[in-house]
Write a protein that holds these residues in place. Structure first.
Motif, PDB file in Angstrom:
ATOM      1  N   GLN A 149      52.867  71.534   6.503  1.00  0.00           N
ATOM      2  CA  GLN A 149      54.282  71.311   6.299  1.00  0.00           C
ATOM      3  C   GLN A 149      54.967  71.152   7.661  1.00  0.00           C
ATOM      4  O   GLN A 149      54.708  71.924   8.584  1.00  0.00           O
ATOM      5  N   VAL A 150      55.777  70.146   7.765  1.00  0.00           N
ATOM      6  CA  VAL A 150      56.467  69.850   9.010  1.00  0.00           C
ATOM      7  C   VAL A 150      57.926  70.251   8.849  1.00  0.00           C
ATOM      8  O   VAL A 150      58.587  69.852   7.879  1.00  0.00           O
ATOM      9  N   THR A 151      58.401  71.026   9.795  1.00  0.00           N
ATOM     10  CA  THR A 151      59.796  71.447   9.756  1.00  0.00           C
ATOM     11  C   THR A 151      60.675  70.319  10.326  1.00  0.00           C
ATOM     12  O   THR A 151      60.403  69.808  11.401  1.00  0.00           O
ATOM     13  N   GLY A 153      63.988  69.235  11.940  1.00  0.00           N
ATOM     14  CA  GLY A 153      65.020  69.885  12.738  1.00  0.00           C
ATOM     15  C   GLY A 153      66.237  69.078  12.961  1.00  0.00           C
ATOM     16  O   GLY A 153      66.472  68.005  12.640  1.00  0.00           O
TER      17      GLY A 153
END
Length: 153
Positions: A149-151, A153
């Motif tokens: 999972q990529v946050t 921002g």
């Protein structure tokens, strides 16, 4: 076919001085064109863990085989053995002179083949075994990296 002692001059000057140009032309036409690269016969099988490839490369020394694995590609080729060329004059057994080759049909075979597999493979886990002119290569499928999972921002 029969073989008789006749030489084919190697230099242009020697060819011009040859007493038998017809015989020289006959040998030039009959000489095999060795050195062609062949595609070895192969089998590819698959199981749950990976792939097994079997290449038929008769007449090749283990030391001249080159196997490369990158991504989904498995490439096999043979390299020319080091040392004197096969058609170079060799000293005879008694050491009294040189042995001339009058006619040659046999040569060291050269093979090359690249296979693209359906999935990426792990090159580090590859094993190869060369026995009776057959190179067997076993490679495991590359383990897929888990989803991440990529946050944002």
């Amino acid at each position: 076919m029969f073989v008789f002692p006749a030489t084919v001059p190697s230099s242009a000057a020697a060819r011009r001085a040859s007493a038998s140009p017809l015989l020289d032309a006959l040998f030039a036409q009959a000489a095999p064109t060795g050195g062609a690269v062949r595609a070895p016969a192969m089998d590819v099988s698959e199981d749950a863990a990976g792939y097994t490839l079997a290449f038929e490369v008769p007449g090749v020394a283990r030391e001249s085989l080159k196997l490369t694995i990158h991504g989904r590609r498995v490439a096999l080729s043979t390299e020319s053995p080091a040392g004197p060329r096969a058609d170079a004059p060799q000293a005879d057994q008694a050491g009294k002179g040189e042995t001339r080759v009058l006619y040659r049909e046999r040569s060291a075979p050269r093979y090359a083949r690249t296979v693209v597999l359906p999935a990426e493979v792990d090159a580090a886990s590859a094993t190869a075994r060369f026995e009776n002119g057959v190179l067997s290569v076993t490679v495991a499928r590359q383990q897929a990296a888990g989803a991440r999972q990529v946050t944002i921002g």
